[in-house]
Design a protein around this motif. Sequence first.
Motif, mmCIF file in Angstrom:
data_model
loop_
_atom_site.group_PDB
_atom_site.id
_atom_site.type_symbol
_atom_site.label_atom_id
_atom_site.label_comp_id
_atom_site.label_asym_id
_atom_site.label_seq_id
_atom_site.Cartn_x
_atom_site.Cartn_y
_atom_site.Cartn_z
ATOM 1 N N VAL A 89 0.870 -0.989 -0.021
ATOM 2 C CA VAL A 89 -0.567 0.360 0.230
ATOM 3 C C VAL A 89 0.979 1.251 -0.018
ATOM 4 N N SER A 90 0.929 1.583 -1.180
ATOM 5 C CA SER A 90 1.471 3.348 -1.502
ATOM 6 C C SER A 90 0.717 4.802 -1.219
ATOM 7 N N SER A 91 1.757 5.094 -0.042
ATOM 8 C CA SER A 91 0.890 6.981 -0.656
ATOM 9 C C SER A 91 0.872 8.006 -0.503
ATOM 10 N N SER A 92 0.759 8.874 -1.366
ATOM 11 C CA SER A 92 0.838 9.977 -1.189
ATOM 12 C C SER A 92 0.381 11.136 -0.659
ATOM 13 N N ILE A 93 0.567 13.088 -1.575
ATOM 14 C CA ILE A 93 -0.379 14.098 -0.423
ATOM 15 C C ILE A 93 0.565 14.900 -1.390
ATOM 16 N N SER A 94 -0.972 15.629 -1.787
ATOM 17 C CA SER A 94 -0.956 17.156 -2.205
ATOM 18 C C SER A 94 -1.493 18.222 -1.188
ATOM 19 N N GLN A 95 -1.221 19.387 -1.319
ATOM 20 C CA GLN A 95 -1.848 20.503 -0.728
ATOM 21 C C GLN A 95 -1.665 21.615 -1.663
ATOM 22 N N GLY A 96 -2.689 22.370 -2.001
ATOM 23 C CA GLY A 96 -2.281 23.169 -2.674
ATOM 24 C C GLY A 96 -2.670 22.833 -4.323
ATOM 25 N N GLY B 52 10.483 15.944 1.793
ATOM 26 C CA GLY B 52 11.444 16.321 1.705
ATOM 27 C C GLY B 52 11.832 17.642 2.082
ATOM 28 N N GLU B 53 12.340 18.436 1.730
ATOM 29 C CA GLU B 53 11.923 19.388 1.240
ATOM 30 C C GLU B 53 10.839 20.352 2.526
ATOM 31 N N GLU B 54 9.597 20.568 1.281
ATOM 32 C CA GLU B 54 8.303 21.258 2.471
ATOM 33 C C GLU B 54 8.149 20.796 2.986
ATOM 34 N N THR B 55 7.289 22.088 3.295
ATOM 35 C CA THR B 55 7.296 21.975 4.595
ATOM 36 C C THR B 55 5.243 21.689 4.635
ATOM 37 N N LEU B 56 4.065 21.213 5.127
ATOM 38 C CA LEU B 56 3.358 20.850 4.459
ATOM 39 C C LEU B 56 2.753 21.930 6.035
ATOM 40 N N LYS B 57 1.239 22.064 6.253
ATOM 41 C CA LYS B 57 0.623 22.752 7.007
ATOM 42 C C LYS B 57 -1.192 21.891 6.967
ATOM 43 N N THR B 58 -1.316 22.386 8.615
ATOM 44 C CA THR B 58 -2.514 21.856 9.074
ATOM 45 C C THR B 58 -4.074 22.383 7.791
ATOM 46 N N GLY B 59 -4.578 21.524 7.732
ATOM 47 C CA GLY B 59 -5.405 21.937 6.828
ATOM 48 C C GLY B 59 -5.682 20.884 5.933
ATOM 49 N N LYS B 60 -6.429 21.415 4.774
ATOM 50 C CA LYS B 60 -7.076 20.632 3.598
ATOM 51 C C LYS B 60 -6.066 20.087 3.078
ATOM 52 N N ALA B 61 -6.014 18.728 2.497
ATOM 53 C CA ALA B 61 -5.094 17.986 1.466
ATOM 54 C C ALA B 61 -5.536 17.487 0.782
ATOM 55 N N HIS B 62 -4.623 16.136 -0.294
ATOM 56 C CA HIS B 62 -4.960 15.440 -1.145
ATOM 57 C C HIS B 62 -4.442 13.892 -0.958
ATOM 58 N N VAL B 63 -5.377 13.099 -0.894
ATOM 59 C CA VAL B 63 -4.321 11.978 -0.962
ATOM 60 C C VAL B 63 -4.846 10.778 -1.861
ATOM 61 N N GLN B 64 -3.744 10.198 -2.519
ATOM 62 C CA GLN B 64 -3.857 9.094 -3.008
ATOM 63 C C GLN B 64 -3.476 7.617 -2.305
ATOM 64 N N ALA B 65 -3.903 6.551 -2.569
ATOM 65 C CA ALA B 65 -3.663 5.381 -2.043
ATOM 66 C C ALA B 65 -3.782 4.018 -3.102
ATOM 67 N N THR B 66 -2.560 3.699 -3.232
ATOM 68 C CA THR B 66 -2.847 2.782 -4.048
ATOM 69 C C THR B 66 -2.503 1.160 -3.626
ATOM 70 N N LEU B 67 -3.554 -0.062 -3.688
ATOM 71 C CA LEU B 67 -3.224 -1.349 -3.321
ATOM 72 C C LEU B 67 -2.194 -1.985 -4.764
ATOM 73 N N MET B 68 -1.023 -2.486 -4.969
ATOM 74 C CA MET B 68 0.184 -2.529 -6.186
ATOM 75 C C MET B 68 0.880 -3.656 -5.696
ATOM 76 N N GLU B 69 1.135 -4.735 -6.809
ATOM 77 C CA GLU B 69 1.464 -5.769 -6.359
ATOM 78 C C GLU B 69 2.863 -5.946 -7.242
ATOM 79 N N LEU B 70 3.286 -6.816 -6.791
ATOM 80 C CA LEU B 70 4.707 -6.459 -8.298
ATOM 81 C C LEU B 70 5.084 -8.115 -8.700
ATOM 82 N N ARG B 71 4.058 -8.335 -9.553
ATOM 83 C CA ARG B 71 3.529 -9.682 -10.302
ATOM 84 C C ARG B 71 4.716 -9.949 -11.332
ATOM 85 N N PRO B 72 5.677 -11.139 -10.206
ATOM 86 C CA PRO B 72 6.637 -11.796 -11.133
ATOM 87 C C PRO B 72 6.277 -12.281 -12.652
#
Length: 149
Positions: free
Chosen positions: A66-73, A102-122
């Motif tokens: 399960v991977s996840s990413s976030i964006s804000q703004g 990383g170097e970015e600073t997120l702030k409290t408040g609204k954000a958007h998240v994407q989660a992915t359920l992914m397999e590394l299939r042989p």
Amino acid sequence: MPVRPALASALGAAALLCAAVGPAGAAPAAPTETVTVDATGKLASDGTVTLSGTYRCTAGTGPVFVSSSISQGDSRVRYGIGGSGARCDGAEHHWKNSGKPGEETLKTGKAHVQATLMELRPTDTGLIGDLPLPAFHATADQDITLAKQ
């Protein structure tokens, strides 16, 4: 139109409709593969973000994550927030990923998240050092609130 052909057509249509719907009391469909994101994420004072949710998958022949990413703004800029292993046994499980964007600073408040359920299939291409290929089981996009931890 003669009665017999009309009756035969009506009965045929009814039989097709019943076959499409299935018998009464049929077993429920197998659980679907899903991933969800909790409505609130956590932001620590050092900038670490923690995201969580649930997942369900039914089959995996390779490692599943399960991977996840976030964006804000700016929605074009996404920050990866960790990844965690997943079990594909048909049961619902909880996932939690943490990381610093990383170097970015997120702030409290609204954000958007994407989660992915992914397999590394042989793969079985017959080449030396076959490369596993990604197979996506489920994804979720969720607006959340990022709150202080």
